[in-house]
Scaffold this motif. Structure first.
Motif, PDB file in Angstrom:
ATOM      1  N   VAL A 134      38.295  41.067  37.207  1.00  0.00           N
ATOM      2  CA  VAL A 134      38.145  39.974  36.254  1.00  0.00           C
ATOM      3  C   VAL A 134      38.944  38.772  36.736  1.00  0.00           C
ATOM      4  O   VAL A 134      38.397  37.678  36.929  1.00  0.00           O
ATOM      5  N   ALA A 135      40.236  38.960  36.925  1.00  0.00           N
ATOM      6  CA  ALA A 135      41.087  37.869  37.379  1.00  0.00           C
ATOM      7  C   ALA A 135      42.404  38.430  37.885  1.00  0.00           C
ATOM      8  O   ALA A 135      42.855  39.478  37.416  1.00  0.00           O
TER       9      ALA A 135
ATOM     10  N   ILE B 297      48.803  31.393  42.225  1.00  0.00           N
ATOM     11  CA  ILE B 297      47.461  31.359  42.827  1.00  0.00           C
ATOM     12  C   ILE B 297      46.584  32.390  42.109  1.00  0.00           C
ATOM     13  O   ILE B 297      46.996  33.522  41.891  1.00  0.00           O
ATOM     14  N   THR B 298      45.376  31.975  41.768  1.00  0.00           N
ATOM     15  CA  THR B 298      44.493  32.832  40.984  1.00  0.00           C
ATOM     16  C   THR B 298      43.183  33.107  41.707  1.00  0.00           C
ATOM     17  O   THR B 298      42.727  32.311  42.536  1.00  0.00           O
ATOM     18  N   VAL B 299      42.598  34.235  41.397  1.00  0.00           N
ATOM     19  CA  VAL B 299      41.244  34.555  41.823  1.00  0.00           C
ATOM     20  C   VAL B 299      40.510  35.130  40.620  1.00  0.00           C
ATOM     21  O   VAL B 299      41.107  35.826  39.795  1.00  0.00           O
ATOM     22  N   TYR B 300      39.215  34.821  40.527  1.00  0.00           N
ATOM     23  CA  TYR B 300      38.415  35.269  39.399  1.00  0.00           C
ATOM     24  C   TYR B 300      37.162  35.983  39.878  1.00  0.00           C
ATOM     25  O   TYR B 300      36.614  35.665  40.932  1.00  0.00           O
ATOM     26  N   GLY B 301      36.715  36.924  39.062  1.00  0.00           N
ATOM     27  CA  GLY B 301      35.437  37.542  39.317  1.00  0.00           C
ATOM     28  C   GLY B 301      34.305  36.587  38.991  1.00  0.00           C
ATOM     29  O   GLY B 301      34.432  35.742  38.101  1.00  0.00           O
TER      30      GLY B 301
ATOM     31  N   LEU C 152      33.693  33.455  35.798  1.00  0.00           N
ATOM     32  CA  LEU C 152      34.046  32.099  36.229  1.00  0.00           C
ATOM     33  C   LEU C 152      33.710  31.077  35.159  1.00  0.00           C
ATOM     34  O   LEU C 152      32.612  31.069  34.606  1.00  0.00           O
ATOM     35  N   GLY C 153      34.684  30.248  34.854  1.00  0.00           N
ATOM     36  CA  GLY C 153      34.502  29.223  33.835  1.00  0.00           C
ATOM     37  C   GLY C 153      34.753  29.699  32.425  1.00  0.00           C
ATOM     38  O   GLY C 153      34.794  28.891  31.488  1.00  0.00           O
ATOM     39  N   ARG C 154      34.912  30.994  32.246  1.00  0.00           N
ATOM     40  CA  ARG C 154      35.133  31.534  30.898  1.00  0.00           C
ATOM     41  C   ARG C 154      36.470  32.244  30.761  1.00  0.00           C
ATOM     42  O   ARG C 154      36.868  32.626  29.655  1.00  0.00           O
ATOM     43  N   ALA C 155      37.135  32.455  31.864  1.00  0.00           N
ATOM     44  CA  ALA C 155      38.391  33.209  31.843  1.00  0.00           C
ATOM     45  C   ALA C 155      39.505  32.368  32.438  1.00  0.00           C
ATOM     46  O   ALA C 155      39.302  31.615  33.384  1.00  0.00           O
ATOM     47  N   THR C 156      40.691  32.529  31.851  1.00  0.00           N
ATOM     48  CA  THR C 156      41.888  31.898  32.372  1.00  0.00           C
ATOM     49  C   THR C 156      43.005  32.919  32.385  1.00  0.00           C
ATOM     50  O   THR C 156      43.331  33.497  31.344  1.00  0.00           O
TER      51      THR C 156
ATOM     52  N   GLN D 253      42.863  34.943  28.927  1.00  0.00           N
ATOM     53  CA  GLN D 253      42.148  34.271  27.854  1.00  0.00           C
ATOM     54  C   GLN D 253      40.679  34.193  28.251  1.00  0.00           C
ATOM     55  O   GLN D 253      40.366  33.689  29.334  1.00  0.00           O
ATOM     56  N   MET D 254      39.817  34.678  27.392  1.00  0.00           N
ATOM     57  CA  MET D 254      38.378  34.612  27.680  1.00  0.00           C
ATOM     58  C   MET D 254      37.654  33.945  26.530  1.00  0.00           C
ATOM     59  O   MET D 254      37.964  34.201  25.362  1.00  0.00           O
ATOM     60  N   THR D 255      36.714  33.103  26.863  1.00  0.00           N
ATOM     61  CA  THR D 255      35.915  32.386  25.873  1.00  0.00           C
ATOM     62  C   THR D 255      34.440  32.671  26.101  1.00  0.00           C
ATOM     63  O   THR D 255      34.049  33.254  27.114  1.00  0.00           O
TER      64      THR D 255
END
Length: 118
Positions: free
Chosen positions: A48-49, A56-60, A64-68, A81-83
């Motif tokens: 997920v992330a 430094i972050t990486v996302y699945g 993308l665009g919905r998770a921080t 945080q997910m929206t």
């Protein structure tokens, strides 16, 4: 030995948001990378992330665009945080820790259920 304890989750309506938290504990440890994976029934566990000590972050791709993802190094906690949640986000979410952003860590939390449904 590092232990990870997740909190948050539960039932969320489609389009809603949620926040997951994970606290790391143990004696004399430093965890470079913390993050989240998830596993839905009948599917493989997926990233997920993840975030390292330097932020430094990486996302699945699926989030993308919905998770921080964020991290409090002083408290040894990581939050997700997910929206705009979707039914396909339904899964058990696992906190993960390890030494590198390039590969999954070897320390896992127990997992926490997130269900997206109306």
């Amino acid at each position: 030995q590092v232990q990870l304890v997740e909190s948050g989750g539960g039932l969320v309506q489609p389009g809603g948001s949620l926040r997951l938290s994970c606290a790391a504990s143990g004696d004399g440890f430093t965890v470079d990378v913390m993050g989240w994976y998830r596993q839905a029934p009948g599917h493989q566990r997926e990233k997920v992330a993840r975030i390292n000590l330097g932020g430094i972050t990486v996302y699945g791709e699926s989030v993308l665009g919905r998770a921080t993802i964020s991290r409090d190094n002083a408290k040894d906690t990581v939050s997700l945080q997910m929206t705009d949640l979707r039914p396909e986000d339904t899964a058990v979410y696992y906190c993960n820790a390890g030494p590198s952003l390039l590969r999954v860590g070897n320390i896992w939390g127990q997992g926490i259920q997130v269900t997206v449904s109306s």
